[in-house]
Design a protein around this motif. Sequence first.
Motif, PDB file in Angstrom:
ATOM      1  N   GLY A  81       0.816  -1.212   0.000  1.00 21.92           N
ATOM      2  CA  GLY A  81       0.000   0.000   0.000  1.00 21.92           C
ATOM      3  C   GLY A  81       0.847   1.259   0.000  1.00 21.92           C
ATOM      4  N   ASP A  82       1.920   1.257   0.784  1.00 20.29           N
ATOM      5  CA  ASP A  82       2.819   2.404   0.823  1.00 20.29           C
ATOM      6  C   ASP A  82       3.536   2.586  -0.515  1.00 20.29           C
ATOM      7  OD1 ASP A  82       2.881   3.275   3.841  1.00 20.29           O
ATOM      8  OD2 ASP A  82       3.004   1.102   3.853  1.00 20.29           O
ATOM      9  N   SER A  83       3.926   1.493  -1.144  1.00 25.57           N
ATOM     10  CA  SER A  83       4.592   1.574  -2.443  1.00 25.57           C
ATOM     11  C   SER A  83       3.662   2.176  -3.488  1.00 25.57           C
ATOM     12  CB  SER A  83       5.054   0.187  -2.896  1.00 25.57           C
ATOM     13  OG  SER A  83       6.063  -0.319  -2.062  1.00 25.57           O
ATOM     14  N   ILE A  84       2.412   1.725  -3.481  1.00 25.14           N
ATOM     15  CA  ILE A  84       1.447   2.242  -4.445  1.00 25.14           C
ATOM     16  C   ILE A  84       1.217   3.727  -4.221  1.00 25.14           C
ATOM     17  CG2 ILE A  84      -0.970   2.153  -5.195  1.00 25.14           C
ATOM     18  CD1 ILE A  84      -0.909  -0.861  -4.577  1.00 25.14           C
ATOM     19  N   SER A  85       0.941   4.114  -3.002  1.00 27.43           N
ATOM     20  CA  SER A  85       0.616   5.518  -2.736  1.00 27.43           C
ATOM     21  C   SER A  85       1.797   6.428  -3.044  1.00 27.43           C
ATOM     22  CB  SER A  85       0.169   5.701  -1.283  1.00 27.43           C
ATOM     23  OG  SER A  85       1.186   5.291  -0.377  1.00 27.43           O
ATOM     24  N   THR A  86       3.009   5.977  -2.745  1.00 29.25           N
ATOM     25  CA  THR A  86       4.193   6.786  -3.032  1.00 29.25           C
ATOM     26  C   THR A  86       4.333   7.018  -4.533  1.00 29.25           C
ATOM     27  OG1 THR A  86       5.358   5.954  -1.083  1.00 29.25           O
ATOM     28  CG2 THR A  86       6.704   6.921  -2.814  1.00 29.25           C
ATOM     29  N   ALA A  87       4.145   5.976  -5.324  1.00 29.10           N
ATOM     30  CA  ALA A  87       4.278   6.102  -6.770  1.00 29.10           C
ATOM     31  C   ALA A  87       3.152   6.938  -7.379  1.00 29.10           C
ATOM     32  CB  ALA A  87       4.312   4.716  -7.408  1.00 29.10           C
ATOM     33  N   ARG A  89       1.595   9.418  -6.233  1.00 29.48           N
ATOM     34  CA  ARG A  89       1.745  10.855  -5.973  1.00 29.48           C
ATOM     35  C   ARG A  89       2.640  11.564  -6.981  1.00 29.48           C
ATOM     36  NH1 ARG A  89       2.561   8.960  -0.352  1.00 29.48           N
ATOM     37  NH2 ARG A  89       0.496   8.926   0.627  1.00 29.48           N
ATOM     38  N   VAL A  90       3.486  10.830  -7.689  1.00 29.07           N
ATOM     39  CA  VAL A  90       4.386  11.478  -8.640  1.00 29.07           C
ATOM     40  C   VAL A  90       3.917  11.342 -10.087  1.00 29.07           C
ATOM     41  CG1 VAL A  90       6.331  11.049  -7.087  1.00 29.07           C
ATOM     42  CG2 VAL A  90       5.925   9.484  -9.005  1.00 29.07           C
ATOM     43  N   LEU A  91       2.784  10.709 -10.323  1.00 29.88           N
ATOM     44  CA  LEU A  91       2.300  10.531 -11.689  1.00 29.88           C
ATOM     45  C   LEU A  91       1.794  11.841 -12.270  1.00 29.88           C
ATOM     46  CD1 LEU A  91       0.303   7.175 -11.398  1.00 29.88           C
ATOM     47  CD2 LEU A  91       2.715   7.513 -12.000  1.00 29.88           C
ATOM     48  N   PRO A  92       1.825  11.981 -13.589  1.00 29.66           N
ATOM     49  CA  PRO A  92       1.271  13.187 -14.229  1.00 29.66           C
ATOM     50  C   PRO A  92      -0.216  13.339 -13.923  1.00 29.66           C
ATOM     51  CG  PRO A  92       2.539  11.856 -15.792  1.00 29.66           C
ATOM     52  CD  PRO A  92       2.379  11.018 -14.563  1.00 29.66           C
ATOM     53  N   ARG A 144     -10.099   8.580 -11.684  1.00 33.94           N
ATOM     54  CA  ARG A 144     -10.913   9.096 -10.580  1.00 33.94           C
ATOM     55  C   ARG A 144     -10.629   8.372  -9.260  1.00 33.94           C
ATOM     56  NH1 ARG A 144     -14.775   6.033 -13.356  1.00 33.94           N
ATOM     57  NH2 ARG A 144     -15.850   4.435 -12.132  1.00 33.94           N
ATOM     58  N   TYR A 145      -9.974   7.202  -9.339  1.00 32.20           N
ATOM     59  CA  TYR A 145      -9.621   6.482  -8.113  1.00 32.20           C
ATOM     60  C   TYR A 145      -8.279   6.923  -7.539  1.00 32.20           C
ATOM     61  CZ  TYR A 145     -13.433   3.238  -9.096  1.00 32.20           C
ATOM     62  OH  TYR A 145     -14.669   2.682  -9.329  1.00 32.20           O
ATOM     63  N   ARG A 146      -7.690   7.928  -8.134  1.00 33.07           N
ATOM     64  CA  ARG A 146      -6.370   8.366  -7.679  1.00 33.07           C
ATOM     65  C   ARG A 146      -6.348   8.743  -6.191  1.00 33.07           C
ATOM     66  NH1 ARG A 146      -2.167  11.844 -11.234  1.00 33.07           N
ATOM     67  NH2 ARG A 146      -0.511  12.048  -9.683  1.00 33.07           N
ATOM     68  N   PRO A 147      -7.312   9.492  -5.679  1.00 32.41           N
ATOM     69  CA  PRO A 147      -7.276   9.830  -4.245  1.00 32.41           C
ATOM     70  C   PRO A 147      -7.260   8.593  -3.344  1.00 32.41           C
ATOM     71  CG  PRO A 147      -8.821  11.254  -5.378  1.00 32.41           C
ATOM     72  CD  PRO A 147      -8.431  10.192  -6.356  1.00 32.41           C
ATOM     73  N   ASP A 155       0.201  -3.400   4.048  1.00 29.09           N
ATOM     74  CA  ASP A 155       0.577  -4.453   3.103  1.00 29.09           C
ATOM     75  C   ASP A 155      -0.588  -5.061   2.337  1.00 29.09           C
ATOM     76  OD1 ASP A 155      -0.652  -5.839   5.103  1.00 29.09           O
ATOM     77  OD2 ASP A 155       1.071  -7.088   5.643  1.00 29.09           O
ATOM     78  N   ILE A 156      -1.765  -4.467   2.419  1.00 29.17           N
ATOM     79  CA  ILE A 156      -2.933  -5.030   1.730  1.00 29.17           C
ATOM     80  C   ILE A 156      -3.013  -4.556   0.282  1.00 29.17           C
ATOM     81  CG2 ILE A 156      -5.453  -5.105   1.702  1.00 29.17           C
ATOM     82  CD1 ILE A 156      -5.448  -5.014   4.704  1.00 29.17           C
ATOM     83  N   GLY A 157      -2.403  -3.432  -0.019  1.00 27.03           N
ATOM     84  CA  GLY A 157      -2.497  -2.897  -1.365  1.00 27.03           C
ATOM     85  C   GLY A 157      -3.892  -2.373  -1.655  1.00 27.03           C
ATOM     86  N   ALA A 158      -4.358  -2.596  -2.880  1.00 28.80           N
ATOM     87  CA  ALA A 158      -5.658  -2.067  -3.300  1.00 28.80           C
ATOM     88  C   ALA A 158      -6.756  -3.120  -3.213  1.00 28.80           C
ATOM     89  CB  ALA A 158      -5.558  -1.526  -4.723  1.00 28.80           C
ATOM     90  N   ARG A 159      -6.555  -4.145  -2.398  1.00 28.79           N
ATOM     91  CA  ARG A 159      -7.497  -5.261  -2.322  1.00 28.79           C
ATOM     92  C   ARG A 159      -8.915  -4.813  -1.956  1.00 28.79           C
ATOM     93  NH1 ARG A 159      -5.567  -9.392   1.887  1.00 28.79           N
ATOM     94  NH2 ARG A 159      -3.705  -9.159   0.602  1.00 28.79           N
ATOM     95  N   ASP A 160      -9.024  -3.946  -0.957  1.00 29.26           N
ATOM     96  CA  ASP A 160     -10.354  -3.508  -0.527  1.00 29.26           C
ATOM     97  C   ASP A 160     -11.056  -2.720  -1.622  1.00 29.26           C
ATOM     98  OD1 ASP A 160      -9.961  -4.730   1.889  1.00 29.26           O
ATOM     99  OD2 ASP A 160      -9.417  -2.894   2.964  1.00 29.26           O
ATOM    100  N   LEU A 161     -10.310  -1.921  -2.356  1.00 28.66           N
ATOM    101  CA  LEU A 161     -10.887  -1.150  -3.452  1.00 28.66           C
ATOM    102  C   LEU A 161     -11.409  -2.072  -4.547  1.00 28.66           C
ATOM    103  CD1 LEU A 161     -11.370   1.751  -4.428  1.00 28.66           C
ATOM    104  CD2 LEU A 161      -9.086   1.724  -5.444  1.00 28.66           C
TER     105      LEU A 161
END
Length: 200
Positions: A81-87, A89-92, A144-147, A155-161
Amino acid sequence: MTAANIAIVLLAAGQSRRMGQDKLLRQLPSGERLLENRIHTILAAGSVPYVAVPNEPQKAGLVAKTSAIPVQVPGTAQGMGDSISTAIRVLPEDIAGIMILLSDLPDVTANDLRALMARFDGETILRAATEAGKPGHPVIFPARYRPQLEALSGDIGARDLLKSEPVDLHPLPGQNAVRDLDTPEDWTVWEEGVLTRPRK
């Protein structure tokens, strides 16, 4: 959609505890490291990936040898989850979708990635699956799911989403969407299959 509309995040910050060593630095039968191979596959699909890497010189060095964009994950990160959110934040800002790809899926091809991007409609989450319909990776999220993705941690990632939102499945050949390499036994079985696979 095309590669120009979709940002690809390659997750490569894991510690490979079950493998006993960093599996992304292991050499494939082709001679490439697994991480190099996954980056080159994404580049062949027409996209420059954003690669989430730890503060560790070997992985960062491999990424630096390519045109991929490294995104350093803080040492305090607790998981995917931390890896995903960190990346994220820097996307165009001007993208229609975000593809998240695990780096230990060795069979996902450039054609697979192109097929997923072509199928993505910009409105519904699109998830790769097996030919039998078993969900796997990669996954493309509408912008639209960016937030929600930026808010992930742990460590769950985007599983709940993926459980709470509508998801379309797109079948990839064979086990491409689900075959990962988590243990030395996984690696041995996969490598033997590669070496004995008939050449096309």
